[in-house]
Design a protein around this motif. Structure first.
Motif, PDB file in Angstrom:
ATOM      1  N   LEU B  26       0.836  -1.195   0.000  1.00 44.52           N
ATOM      2  CA  LEU B  26       0.000   0.000   0.000  1.00 44.52           C
ATOM      3  C   LEU B  26       0.871   1.245   0.000  1.00 44.52           C
ATOM      4  O   LEU B  26       0.486   2.284  -0.519  1.00 44.52           O
ATOM      5  N   THR B  28       4.264   1.250  -1.017  1.00 42.79           N
ATOM      6  CA  THR B  28       5.339   1.311  -2.010  1.00 42.79           C
ATOM      7  C   THR B  28       4.869   2.183  -3.161  1.00 42.79           C
ATOM      8  O   THR B  28       3.696   2.147  -3.536  1.00 42.79           O
ATOM      9  N   SER B  30       3.830   3.530  -6.653  1.00 37.31           N
ATOM     10  CA  SER B  30       3.223   2.716  -7.703  1.00 37.31           C
ATOM     11  C   SER B  30       4.059   2.760  -8.973  1.00 37.31           C
ATOM     12  O   SER B  30       4.851   3.683  -9.178  1.00 37.31           O
ATOM     13  N   VAL B  31       3.859   1.755  -9.799  1.00 38.88           N
ATOM     14  CA  VAL B  31       4.653   1.644 -11.019  1.00 38.88           C
ATOM     15  C   VAL B  31       3.921   2.246 -12.209  1.00 38.88           C
ATOM     16  O   VAL B  31       4.430   2.227 -13.324  1.00 38.88           O
ATOM     17  N   THR B  32       2.725   2.772 -11.974  1.00 41.70           N
ATOM     18  CA  THR B  32       1.919   3.294 -13.078  1.00 41.70           C
ATOM     19  C   THR B  32       2.596   4.486 -13.736  1.00 41.70           C
ATOM     20  O   THR B  32       3.160   5.343 -13.059  1.00 41.70           O
ATOM     21  N   GLN B  34       1.435   7.608 -16.033  1.00 33.78           N
ATOM     22  CA  GLN B  34       0.194   8.269 -16.442  1.00 33.78           C
ATOM     23  C   GLN B  34       0.268   8.551 -17.926  1.00 33.78           C
ATOM     24  O   GLN B  34       0.613   9.656 -18.329  1.00 33.78           O
ATOM     25  N   PRO B  36      -1.022   9.337 -21.160  1.00 31.01           N
ATOM     26  CA  PRO B  36      -1.023  10.452 -22.121  1.00 31.01           C
ATOM     27  C   PRO B  36      -0.220  11.652 -21.616  1.00 31.01           C
ATOM     28  O   PRO B  36       0.280  12.435 -22.407  1.00 31.01           O
ATOM     29  N   ASP B  37      -0.096  11.784 -20.293  1.00 29.81           N
ATOM     30  CA  ASP B  37       0.661  12.903 -19.742  1.00 29.81           C
ATOM     31  C   ASP B  37       2.150  12.595 -19.680  1.00 29.81           C
ATOM     32  O   ASP B  37       2.984  13.425 -19.999  1.00 29.81           O
TER      33      ASP B  37
END
Lengths: 357, 176
Positions: B26, B28, B30-32, B34, B36-37
Protein backbone atom coordinates in the motif's frame (compact mmCIF):
# COMPACT_ATOMS: atom_id res chain seq x y z
CA UNK A 1 -31.39 14.74 21.12
CA UNK A 2 -31.72 15.53 17.49
CA UNK A 3 -35.38 14.53 17.35
CA UNK A 4 -36.33 17.15 19.93
CA UNK A 5 -34.35 19.71 18.02
CA UNK A 6 -36.18 18.90 14.79
CA UNK A 7 -39.49 18.77 16.62
CA UNK A 8 -38.93 22.27 17.99
CA UNK A 9 -37.76 23.44 14.58
CA UNK A 10 -40.71 22.15 12.54
CA UNK A 11 -43.40 21.95 15.21
CA UNK A 12 -44.79 18.73 13.79
CA UNK A 13 -43.95 15.24 15.02
CA UNK A 14 -44.63 13.69 11.60
CA UNK A 15 -42.33 16.06 9.80
CA UNK A 16 -39.67 15.71 12.48
CA UNK A 17 -39.87 11.92 12.24
CA UNK A 18 -39.63 12.09 8.48
CA UNK A 19 -36.63 14.38 8.59
CA UNK A 20 -34.83 12.28 11.14
CA UNK A 21 -35.41 9.22 9.01
CA UNK A 22 -33.91 10.96 5.99
CA UNK A 23 -30.99 12.42 7.88
CA UNK A 24 -28.65 9.41 7.95
CA UNK A 25 -29.26 8.80 4.25
CA UNK A 26 -28.43 12.27 3.00
CA UNK A 27 -26.07 13.35 5.76
CA UNK A 28 -24.21 10.14 5.90
CA UNK A 29 -24.86 7.10 3.69
CA UNK A 30 -24.71 8.80 0.29
CA UNK A 31 -21.52 10.75 1.04
CA UNK A 32 -20.08 7.68 2.68
CA UNK A 33 -20.87 5.52 -0.35
CA UNK A 34 -19.29 8.11 -2.63
CA UNK A 35 -16.22 8.15 -0.44
CA UNK A 36 -16.06 4.40 0.16
CA UNK A 37 -16.27 3.47 -3.50
CA UNK A 38 -13.36 5.78 -4.23
CA UNK A 39 -11.49 4.50 -1.18
CA UNK A 40 -12.05 0.95 -2.31
CA UNK A 41 -10.60 1.65 -5.74
CA UNK A 42 -7.72 3.64 -4.37
CA UNK A 43 -6.88 0.96 -1.79
CA UNK A 44 -7.15 -1.70 -4.47
CA UNK A 45 -4.90 0.28 -6.74
CA UNK A 46 -2.23 1.11 -4.22
CA UNK A 47 -2.13 -2.41 -2.79
CA UNK A 48 -1.44 -3.65 -6.31
CA UNK A 49 1.19 -0.93 -6.85
CA UNK A 50 -1.13 0.97 -9.18
CA UNK A 51 -2.66 4.40 -8.71
CA UNK A 52 -6.38 3.74 -9.06
CA UNK A 53 -8.61 6.34 -10.70
CA UNK A 54 -6.62 9.45 -11.58
CA UNK A 55 -8.38 11.29 -14.37
CA UNK A 56 -11.52 12.86 -12.87
CA UNK A 57 -10.56 15.68 -10.56
CA UNK A 58 -7.41 15.83 -8.47
CA UNK A 59 -6.23 12.21 -8.09
CA UNK A 60 -9.64 11.06 -9.27
CA UNK A 61 -11.66 12.38 -6.31
CA UNK A 62 -14.68 13.04 -8.51
CA UNK A 63 -14.62 9.56 -10.06
CA UNK A 64 -17.62 8.23 -8.14
CA UNK A 65 -19.69 11.28 -9.01
CA UNK A 66 -18.95 10.63 -12.67
CA UNK A 67 -19.91 6.99 -12.14
CA UNK A 68 -23.21 7.97 -10.52
CA UNK A 69 -24.03 10.27 -13.43
CA UNK A 70 -23.29 7.40 -15.76
CA UNK A 71 -25.49 5.04 -13.74
CA UNK A 72 -28.40 7.48 -13.74
CA UNK A 73 -28.24 7.72 -17.53
CA UNK A 74 -28.31 3.96 -17.98
CA UNK A 75 -31.28 2.11 -19.34
CA UNK A 76 -33.26 0.19 -16.74
CA UNK A 77 -33.32 -3.23 -18.38
CA UNK A 78 -35.99 -5.72 -17.37
CA UNK A 79 -35.69 -9.00 -19.20
CA UNK A 80 -38.76 -10.74 -20.65
CA UNK A 81 -38.64 -13.76 -18.37
CA UNK A 82 -38.11 -11.79 -15.16
CA UNK A 83 -40.71 -11.85 -12.45
CA UNK A 84 -41.42 -8.13 -12.78
CA UNK A 85 -42.95 -7.47 -9.36
CA UNK A 86 -40.28 -9.16 -7.27
CA UNK A 87 -37.54 -8.03 -9.60
CA UNK A 88 -38.50 -4.44 -8.86
CA UNK A 89 -39.08 -4.92 -5.16
CA UNK A 90 -35.83 -6.77 -4.42
CA UNK A 91 -33.33 -3.89 -4.62
CA UNK A 92 -35.59 -1.68 -2.56
CA UNK A 93 -36.01 -4.37 0.06
CA UNK A 94 -32.28 -4.98 0.25
CA UNK A 95 -31.61 -1.32 0.67
CA UNK A 96 -34.35 -0.89 3.24
CA UNK A 97 -32.91 -3.80 5.21
CA UNK A 98 -29.51 -2.25 5.46
CA UNK A 99 -30.80 1.31 5.84
CA UNK A 100 -33.17 0.44 8.67
CA UNK A 101 -30.16 -0.63 10.75
CA UNK A 102 -29.02 3.00 10.79
CA UNK A 103 -32.09 3.95 12.83
CA UNK A 104 -30.49 2.76 16.06
CA UNK A 105 -26.81 3.35 15.35
CA UNK A 106 -25.61 6.16 17.62
CA UNK A 107 -23.48 8.48 15.52
CA UNK A 108 -22.91 10.69 18.52
CA UNK A 109 -24.65 11.30 21.83
CA UNK A 110 -27.21 13.56 20.12
CA UNK A 111 -27.34 12.08 16.61
CA UNK A 112 -29.34 8.94 17.12
CA UNK A 113 -32.43 8.05 15.12
CA UNK A 114 -34.36 6.03 17.65
CA UNK A 115 -33.24 5.49 21.22
CA UNK A 116 -34.76 2.05 21.70
CA UNK A 117 -33.68 -0.50 24.29
CA UNK A 118 -33.57 -3.37 21.82
CA UNK A 119 -30.86 -1.77 19.63
CA UNK A 120 -28.73 -4.77 18.67
CA UNK A 121 -31.68 -7.11 18.60
CA UNK A 122 -33.48 -4.77 16.22
CA UNK A 123 -30.46 -4.58 13.92
CA UNK A 124 -30.08 -8.34 13.76
CA UNK A 125 -33.78 -8.75 13.09
CA UNK A 126 -34.09 -6.04 10.47
CA UNK A 127 -30.99 -6.98 8.52
CA UNK A 128 -32.73 -10.30 7.94
CA UNK A 129 -34.62 -8.40 5.24
CA UNK A 130 -31.40 -8.24 3.25
CA UNK A 131 -31.42 -12.02 2.85
CA UNK A 132 -35.00 -11.88 1.66
CA UNK A 133 -34.14 -9.16 -0.82
CA UNK A 134 -31.14 -11.01 -2.17
CA UNK A 135 -33.02 -14.28 -2.49
CA UNK A 136 -35.88 -12.43 -4.19
CA UNK A 137 -33.50 -10.79 -6.62
CA UNK A 138 -31.91 -14.11 -7.48
CA UNK A 139 -35.20 -15.89 -7.99
CA UNK A 140 -36.94 -13.11 -9.91
CA UNK A 141 -34.00 -12.67 -12.27
CA UNK A 142 -34.73 -16.09 -13.73
CA UNK A 143 -31.06 -16.61 -14.36
CA UNK A 144 -29.03 -19.57 -13.16
CA UNK A 145 -26.10 -17.46 -12.01
CA UNK A 146 -28.33 -15.08 -10.11
CA UNK A 147 -30.14 -17.93 -8.44
CA UNK A 148 -26.90 -19.70 -7.52
CA UNK A 149 -25.54 -16.49 -6.09
CA UNK A 150 -28.69 -15.84 -4.12
CA UNK A 151 -28.77 -19.38 -2.73
CA UNK A 152 -25.16 -19.17 -1.69
CA UNK A 153 -25.78 -15.79 -0.15
CA UNK A 154 -28.75 -17.00 1.85
CA UNK A 155 -26.84 -20.06 3.09
CA UNK A 156 -23.88 -17.91 3.99
CA UNK A 157 -25.73 -15.13 5.76
CA UNK A 158 -27.82 -17.56 7.78
CA UNK A 159 -24.81 -19.61 8.87
CA UNK A 160 -22.76 -16.59 9.81
CA UNK A 161 -25.58 -14.97 11.70
CA UNK A 162 -25.14 -17.59 14.44
CA UNK A 163 -21.58 -16.68 15.52
CA UNK A 164 -22.48 -13.00 15.23
CA UNK A 165 -25.45 -13.44 17.51
CA UNK A 166 -23.44 -15.53 19.97
CA UNK A 167 -20.84 -12.80 20.32
CA UNK A 168 -23.54 -10.14 20.59
CA UNK A 169 -25.15 -12.31 23.24
CA UNK A 170 -21.96 -12.49 25.25
CA UNK A 171 -21.71 -8.70 25.23
CA UNK A 172 -25.37 -8.36 26.15
CA UNK A 173 -24.92 -10.88 28.95
CA UNK A 174 -21.93 -9.04 30.30
CA UNK A 175 -23.41 -5.56 30.15
CA UNK A 176 -27.08 -6.29 30.66
CA UNK A 177 -28.19 -3.89 27.94
CA UNK A 178 -29.08 -4.23 24.28
CA UNK A 179 -29.22 -0.55 23.57
CA UNK A 180 -26.30 0.61 21.46
CA UNK A 181 -26.59 4.04 23.03
CA UNK A 182 -26.17 2.63 26.53
CA UNK A 183 -23.30 0.44 25.34
CA UNK A 184 -21.50 3.51 24.03
CA UNK A 185 -22.25 5.53 27.13
CA UNK A 186 -20.85 2.73 29.33
CA UNK A 187 -17.50 2.96 27.60
CA UNK A 188 -17.01 6.63 28.24
CA UNK A 189 -13.68 8.00 29.39
CA UNK A 190 -10.47 6.67 27.99
CA UNK A 191 -9.71 3.78 25.70
CA UNK A 192 -9.06 1.35 28.54
CA UNK A 193 -12.75 1.54 29.30
CA UNK A 194 -13.61 -0.01 25.95
CA UNK A 195 -15.08 -3.50 26.01
CA UNK A 196 -12.23 -4.86 23.92
CA UNK A 197 -10.11 -4.12 27.00
CA UNK A 198 -12.60 -5.57 29.43
CA UNK A 199 -14.99 -2.74 30.03
CA UNK A 200 -15.03 0.22 32.41
CA UNK A 201 -14.85 -1.54 35.78
CA UNK A 202 -11.39 -1.72 37.35
CA UNK A 203 -11.24 -5.17 38.86
CA UNK A 204 -9.87 -8.68 38.33
CA UNK A 205 -12.82 -9.30 36.03
CA UNK A 206 -11.58 -6.74 33.53
CA UNK A 207 -8.21 -8.41 33.13
CA UNK A 208 -9.71 -11.87 32.90
CA UNK A 209 -12.06 -10.66 30.17
CA UNK A 210 -9.45 -9.14 27.85
CA UNK A 211 -8.38 -12.31 25.94
CA UNK A 212 -11.97 -13.47 25.54
CA UNK A 213 -13.14 -10.10 24.33
CA UNK A 214 -10.36 -10.22 21.77
CA UNK A 215 -11.56 -13.63 20.59
CA UNK A 216 -15.12 -12.32 20.52
CA UNK A 217 -14.03 -9.36 18.45
CA UNK A 218 -12.21 -11.56 15.93
CA UNK A 219 -15.22 -13.84 15.60
CA UNK A 220 -17.72 -11.05 15.13
CA UNK A 221 -15.45 -9.28 12.67
CA UNK A 222 -15.03 -12.40 10.55
CA UNK A 223 -18.69 -13.32 10.67
CA UNK A 224 -19.96 -9.83 9.90
CA UNK A 225 -17.51 -9.73 7.00
CA UNK A 226 -19.23 -12.85 5.73
CA UNK A 227 -22.66 -11.33 6.35
CA UNK A 228 -21.98 -8.38 4.10
CA UNK A 229 -20.68 -10.69 1.36
CA UNK A 230 -17.21 -9.22 1.14
CA UNK A 231 -14.08 -11.04 0.07
CA UNK A 232 -12.89 -13.58 1.23
CA UNK A 233 -16.54 -14.51 1.71
CA UNK A 234 -17.83 -13.08 -1.55
CA UNK A 235 -18.98 -16.35 -3.08
CA UNK A 236 -22.49 -14.95 -3.68
CA UNK A 237 -21.00 -12.40 -6.06
CA UNK A 238 -17.93 -14.37 -7.16
CA UNK A 239 -17.16 -12.49 -10.36
CA UNK A 240 -15.05 -15.27 -11.81
CA UNK A 241 -17.68 -17.94 -11.25
CA UNK A 242 -21.11 -16.35 -11.21
CA UNK A 243 -20.73 -13.22 -13.34
CA UNK A 244 -21.78 -11.15 -10.35
CA UNK A 245 -24.29 -13.29 -8.52
CA UNK A 246 -27.68 -11.95 -7.63
CA UNK A 247 -27.24 -8.57 -9.30
CA UNK A 248 -26.18 -9.95 -12.69
CA UNK A 249 -29.50 -8.99 -14.25
CA UNK A 250 -29.75 -5.55 -12.72
CA UNK A 251 -28.74 -2.34 -14.41
CA UNK A 252 -28.92 1.37 -13.85
CA UNK A 253 -30.31 2.68 -10.60
CA UNK A 254 -31.49 -0.70 -9.37
CA UNK A 255 -27.94 -1.92 -9.53
CA UNK A 256 -26.86 1.26 -7.80
CA UNK A 257 -29.30 0.47 -5.03
CA UNK A 258 -27.71 -2.93 -4.42
CA UNK A 259 -24.36 -1.24 -4.48
CA UNK A 260 -25.47 1.39 -2.01
CA UNK A 261 -26.94 -1.31 0.21
CA UNK A 262 -23.64 -3.17 0.15
CA UNK A 263 -21.69 -0.11 1.22
CA UNK A 264 -24.29 0.89 3.79
CA UNK A 265 -24.06 -2.63 5.18
CA UNK A 266 -20.30 -2.46 5.31
CA UNK A 267 -20.49 0.67 7.41
CA UNK A 268 -23.34 -0.67 9.54
CA UNK A 269 -21.44 -3.78 10.61
CA UNK A 270 -18.27 -1.76 11.17
CA UNK A 271 -20.28 0.64 13.29
CA UNK A 272 -21.76 -2.20 15.32
CA UNK A 273 -18.33 -3.72 15.92
CA UNK A 274 -16.98 -0.30 16.85
CA UNK A 275 -19.90 0.34 19.20
CA UNK A 276 -19.68 -2.99 20.95
CA UNK A 277 -15.93 -3.30 21.34
CA UNK A 278 -14.30 0.03 20.60
CA UNK A 279 -16.33 2.53 22.56
CA UNK A 280 -18.75 3.63 19.86
CA UNK A 281 -18.61 7.38 19.56
CA UNK A 282 -16.42 7.81 22.63
CA UNK A 283 -13.08 9.44 22.13
CA UNK A 284 -10.08 7.34 23.20
CA UNK A 285 -8.24 10.26 24.82
CA UNK A 286 -10.94 12.41 26.35
CA UNK A 287 -12.57 15.40 24.68
CA UNK A 288 -11.15 18.65 23.49
CA UNK A 289 -14.52 20.24 24.28
CA UNK A 290 -14.13 19.36 27.98
CA UNK A 291 -10.68 20.80 28.32
CA UNK A 292 -11.58 23.94 26.35
CA UNK A 293 -14.90 24.28 28.18
CA UNK A 294 -16.89 24.24 24.96
CA UNK A 295 -19.64 21.70 25.46
CA UNK A 296 -21.06 22.17 21.97
CA UNK A 297 -17.85 20.72 20.52
CA UNK A 298 -18.30 17.34 22.20
CA UNK A 299 -21.03 15.94 19.91
CA UNK A 300 -19.01 16.94 16.87
CA UNK A 301 -15.94 15.24 18.29
CA UNK A 302 -18.02 12.18 19.04
CA UNK A 303 -19.31 12.18 15.48
CA UNK A 304 -15.73 12.41 14.21
CA UNK A 305 -14.55 9.51 16.36
CA UNK A 306 -17.50 7.38 15.35
CA UNK A 307 -16.92 8.00 11.65
CA UNK A 308 -13.21 7.47 12.13
CA UNK A 309 -13.70 4.10 13.81
CA UNK A 310 -16.32 3.03 11.29
CA UNK A 311 -14.21 3.98 8.30
CA UNK A 312 -11.17 2.35 9.84
CA UNK A 313 -13.01 -0.96 10.04
CA UNK A 314 -14.32 -0.47 6.51
CA UNK A 315 -10.72 0.09 5.46
CA UNK A 316 -9.69 -3.15 7.15
CA UNK A 317 -12.47 -4.91 5.23
CA UNK A 318 -11.04 -3.55 2.00
CA UNK A 319 -7.53 -4.42 3.07
CA UNK A 320 -8.67 -8.00 3.69
CA UNK A 321 -10.40 -8.03 0.34
CA UNK A 322 -7.18 -7.41 -1.51
CA UNK A 323 -5.22 -9.79 0.68
CA UNK A 324 -7.20 -13.01 0.79
CA UNK A 325 -8.50 -15.20 -2.01
CA UNK A 326 -12.12 -16.30 -2.11
CA UNK A 327 -13.14 -19.31 -0.04
CA UNK A 328 -14.77 -22.37 -1.54
CA UNK A 329 -18.36 -23.08 -0.48
CA UNK A 330 -17.37 -26.05 1.69
CA UNK A 331 -14.52 -24.08 3.28
CA UNK A 332 -16.95 -21.28 4.00
CA UNK A 333 -19.36 -23.62 5.74
CA UNK A 334 -16.53 -25.36 7.60
CA UNK A 335 -15.20 -22.02 8.83
CA UNK A 336 -18.59 -21.13 10.24
CA UNK A 337 -19.86 -24.43 11.62
CA UNK A 338 -16.61 -26.09 12.68
CA UNK A 339 -14.64 -23.11 13.90
CA UNK A 340 -16.54 -19.92 14.57
CA UNK A 341 -19.68 -21.34 16.17
CA UNK A 342 -18.00 -23.73 18.69
CA UNK A 343 -15.45 -21.09 19.66
CA UNK A 344 -18.16 -18.47 20.01
CA UNK A 345 -20.13 -20.84 22.24
CA UNK A 346 -17.18 -21.59 24.48
CA UNK A 347 -16.37 -17.89 24.55
CA UNK A 348 -19.94 -17.13 25.57
CA UNK A 349 -19.76 -19.63 28.44
CA UNK A 350 -16.40 -18.35 29.65
CA UNK A 351 -17.52 -14.73 29.55
CA UNK A 352 -20.63 -15.81 31.45
CA UNK A 353 -18.54 -17.41 34.18
CA UNK A 354 -16.23 -14.45 34.43
CA UNK A 355 -19.21 -12.12 34.72
CA UNK A 356 -20.51 -14.24 37.60
CA UNK A 357 -17.31 -13.91 39.62
CA UNK B 1 -7.88 -31.78 18.67
CA UNK B 2 -4.31 -30.64 18.23
CA UNK B 3 -4.90 -30.32 14.51
CA UNK B 4 -7.99 -28.18 15.15
CA UNK B 5 -6.08 -25.58 17.13
CA UNK B 6 -3.19 -25.80 14.73
CA UNK B 7 -5.57 -24.96 11.89
CA UNK B 8 -6.88 -21.92 13.73
CA UNK B 9 -3.38 -20.78 14.53
CA UNK B 10 -2.11 -21.18 10.95
CA UNK B 11 -5.21 -19.49 9.54
CA UNK B 12 -4.78 -16.44 11.76
CA UNK B 13 -1.02 -16.34 11.29
CA UNK B 14 -1.20 -16.57 7.50
CA UNK B 15 -3.91 -13.92 7.38
CA UNK B 16 -1.73 -11.54 9.37
CA UNK B 17 1.32 -12.35 7.24
CA UNK B 18 -0.71 -11.67 4.12
CA UNK B 19 -2.04 -8.43 5.55
CA UNK B 20 1.49 -7.36 6.34
CA UNK B 21 2.50 -7.96 2.73
CA UNK B 22 -0.41 -5.99 1.33
CA UNK B 23 0.11 -3.18 3.81
CA UNK B 24 3.70 -2.88 2.65
CA UNK B 25 2.52 -2.67 -0.95
CA UNK B 26 0.00 0.00 0.00
CA UNK B 27 2.90 2.32 0.72
CA UNK B 28 5.34 1.31 -2.01
CA UNK B 29 5.35 3.86 -4.83
CA UNK B 30 3.22 2.72 -7.70
CA UNK B 31 4.65 1.64 -11.02
CA UNK B 32 1.92 3.29 -13.08
CA UNK B 33 2.94 5.72 -15.78
CA UNK B 34 0.19 8.27 -16.44
CA UNK B 35 0.32 7.52 -20.14
CA UNK B 36 -1.02 10.45 -22.12
CA UNK B 37 0.66 12.90 -19.74
CA UNK B 38 3.85 11.00 -19.09
CA UNK B 39 5.39 8.78 -21.70
CA UNK B 40 7.81 5.98 -21.18
CA UNK B 41 11.23 6.54 -22.75
CA UNK B 42 11.47 4.44 -25.90
CA UNK B 43 14.55 2.38 -26.73
CA UNK B 44 17.20 4.06 -28.83
CA UNK B 45 16.57 2.08 -32.00
CA UNK B 46 12.77 1.89 -31.84
CA UNK B 47 10.95 1.75 -35.17
CA UNK B 48 7.87 3.91 -35.45
CA UNK B 49 6.61 6.43 -37.94
CA UNK B 50 8.96 7.33 -40.78
CA UNK B 51 9.97 10.84 -41.52
CA UNK B 52 11.57 12.17 -44.70
CA UNK B 53 13.70 15.27 -44.59
CA UNK B 54 12.96 16.61 -48.07
CA UNK B 55 15.83 19.09 -47.95
CA UNK B 56 18.20 16.17 -48.25
CA UNK B 57 16.18 13.94 -50.56
CA UNK B 58 17.71 13.50 -53.98
CA UNK B 59 14.84 11.47 -55.36
CA UNK B 60 16.95 8.39 -56.01
CA UNK B 61 14.01 6.01 -55.43
CA UNK B 62 16.17 3.54 -53.51
CA UNK B 63 13.89 3.53 -50.49
CA UNK B 64 10.84 2.80 -52.62
CA UNK B 65 12.64 -0.10 -54.24
CA UNK B 66 13.78 -1.48 -50.89
CA UNK B 67 10.29 -1.37 -49.43
CA UNK B 68 8.89 -4.91 -49.19
CA UNK B 69 5.27 -3.74 -49.17
CA UNK B 70 5.56 -0.93 -51.70
CA UNK B 71 4.20 1.72 -49.42
CA UNK B 72 6.54 4.46 -50.65
CA UNK B 73 5.67 6.15 -53.93
CA UNK B 74 8.10 8.55 -55.54
CA UNK B 75 7.82 10.48 -58.77
CA UNK B 76 10.65 12.64 -59.97
CA UNK B 77 11.23 15.08 -62.82
CA UNK B 78 14.65 16.00 -64.13
CA UNK B 79 15.67 19.55 -63.50
CA UNK B 80 16.55 21.88 -66.35
CA UNK B 81 20.25 22.63 -66.93
CA UNK B 82 19.95 26.18 -65.64
CA UNK B 83 18.14 25.30 -62.41
CA UNK B 84 20.02 24.98 -59.16
CA UNK B 85 18.39 22.69 -56.65
CA UNK B 86 21.03 23.13 -54.01
CA UNK B 87 23.05 20.51 -52.20
CA UNK B 88 22.20 17.97 -49.57
CA UNK B 89 23.74 18.18 -46.14
CA UNK B 90 26.38 15.63 -47.02
CA UNK B 91 27.39 17.43 -50.16
CA UNK B 92 25.51 15.58 -52.87
CA UNK B 93 24.13 17.67 -55.69
CA UNK B 94 20.40 17.41 -56.20
CA UNK B 95 19.40 16.85 -59.81
CA UNK B 96 15.75 15.84 -59.63
CA UNK B 97 12.54 17.58 -58.65
CA UNK B 98 10.69 15.24 -56.32
CA UNK B 99 7.15 15.83 -57.52
CA UNK B 100 5.60 13.11 -55.39
CA UNK B 101 6.77 11.43 -52.23
CA UNK B 102 4.05 9.60 -50.27
CA UNK B 103 4.28 6.93 -47.63
CA UNK B 104 1.17 4.91 -46.87
CA UNK B 105 1.41 4.11 -43.16
CA UNK B 106 -1.53 1.78 -43.42
CA UNK B 107 0.74 -0.45 -45.47
CA UNK B 108 4.04 0.27 -43.77
CA UNK B 109 5.39 -2.69 -41.80
CA UNK B 110 8.03 -0.68 -39.91
CA UNK B 111 10.86 -2.93 -41.10
CA UNK B 112 13.30 -0.04 -41.46
CA UNK B 113 14.63 -1.51 -44.75
CA UNK B 114 14.09 1.83 -46.50
CA UNK B 115 16.34 3.62 -44.06
CA UNK B 116 19.60 1.82 -44.88
CA UNK B 117 19.88 2.33 -48.65
CA UNK B 118 19.30 6.09 -48.49
CA UNK B 119 22.51 7.78 -49.65
CA UNK B 120 21.79 11.03 -47.82
CA UNK B 121 20.18 9.52 -44.69
CA UNK B 122 17.11 11.65 -45.21
CA UNK B 123 14.52 8.97 -44.41
CA UNK B 124 14.53 7.78 -40.82
CA UNK B 125 12.40 6.44 -38.02
CA UNK B 126 11.01 8.83 -35.42
CA UNK B 127 9.57 8.09 -31.97
CA UNK B 128 6.00 9.06 -32.91
CA UNK B 129 3.65 6.13 -32.46
CA UNK B 130 0.28 7.78 -31.92
CA UNK B 131 -1.13 8.54 -35.35
CA UNK B 132 -4.39 6.64 -35.56
CA UNK B 133 -6.98 8.04 -37.97
CA UNK B 134 -10.66 7.50 -38.64
CA UNK B 135 -10.11 7.44 -42.40
CA UNK B 136 -7.55 5.16 -43.93
CA UNK B 137 -6.71 7.73 -46.58
CA UNK B 138 -5.45 10.05 -43.88
CA UNK B 139 -2.66 7.60 -43.26
CA UNK B 140 -1.10 8.40 -46.65
CA UNK B 141 1.46 11.01 -45.70
CA UNK B 142 2.74 13.36 -48.32
CA UNK B 143 6.32 14.52 -47.89
CA UNK B 144 6.86 16.31 -51.21
CA UNK B 145 7.47 20.02 -50.65
CA UNK B 146 6.23 21.20 -54.04
CA UNK B 147 2.72 22.52 -54.35
CA UNK B 148 0.41 21.15 -57.02
CA UNK B 149 1.02 24.14 -59.35
CA UNK B 150 4.74 23.91 -58.89
CA UNK B 151 4.58 20.21 -59.59
CA UNK B 152 2.65 20.72 -62.83
CA UNK B 153 5.00 23.52 -63.74
CA UNK B 154 8.08 21.36 -63.28
CA UNK B 155 6.55 18.58 -65.35
CA UNK B 156 5.54 21.05 -68.03
CA UNK B 157 8.98 22.63 -68.02
CA UNK B 158 10.66 19.31 -68.47
CA UNK B 159 8.23 18.34 -71.24
CA UNK B 160 8.93 21.58 -73.10
CA UNK B 161 12.67 21.16 -72.54
CA UNK B 162 12.71 17.63 -73.88
CA UNK B 163 10.49 18.61 -76.84
CA UNK B 164 12.93 21.34 -77.66
CA UNK B 165 15.77 18.91 -77.37
CA UNK B 166 13.98 16.51 -79.69
CA UNK B 167 13.43 19.33 -82.15
CA UNK B 168 17.06 20.29 -82.02
CA UNK B 169 18.04 16.68 -82.48
CA UNK B 170 15.80 16.20 -85.50
CA UNK B 171 16.99 19.47 -86.99
CA UNK B 172 20.53 18.38 -86.48
CA UNK B 173 19.73 15.08 -88.20
CA UNK B 174 18.01 16.95 -91.07
CA UNK B 175 20.92 19.28 -91.60
CA UNK B 176 23.36 16.38 -91.83
Amino acid sequence: MIYDFLYNLTGSSVLAGFLIALLPLFAFILPFALFAVLLERKVAGHIQDRLGPMRVGYHGILQTIADIIKLVQKEDIIAKENDKLFFNIAPVLTFVGSYAAFAVIPFSSIFLGAKIDLGIFYIIAVTGLVVAGILMAGWASNNKYSLLGAMRSAAQIISYEIPTILVVLSIVMMTGTMSLFDLSENQTGYFWNWYILGGPSMSLQKFLLIPFMLIGFLIIYISTLAEVNRTPFDIPEAESELVSGYHTEYSGMKFAMFFLAEYANMFAVSAIVATMFFGGYQSPFGYLGNSLNMSWLIPLEQFFWFIFKGIFFVFVQMWLRWTLPRLRVDQLMAASWKYLIPIAFVNLLIIGFITLI
Amino acid sequence: MKEYFNNIFTALLTIFVGMKVTLRHLFTPSVTIQYPDVKILLPERERNRLYVNMDDCIGCDQCARACPVNCIEIETVKSLPGEDLGKTSNGKKKALWVTKFTIDFAKCCYCQLCVFPCPTECIYMTDVYEFSEYDRNNLIYNFATLTEEQRLEKIENFRKFSEEKEKQKSQAQKSE
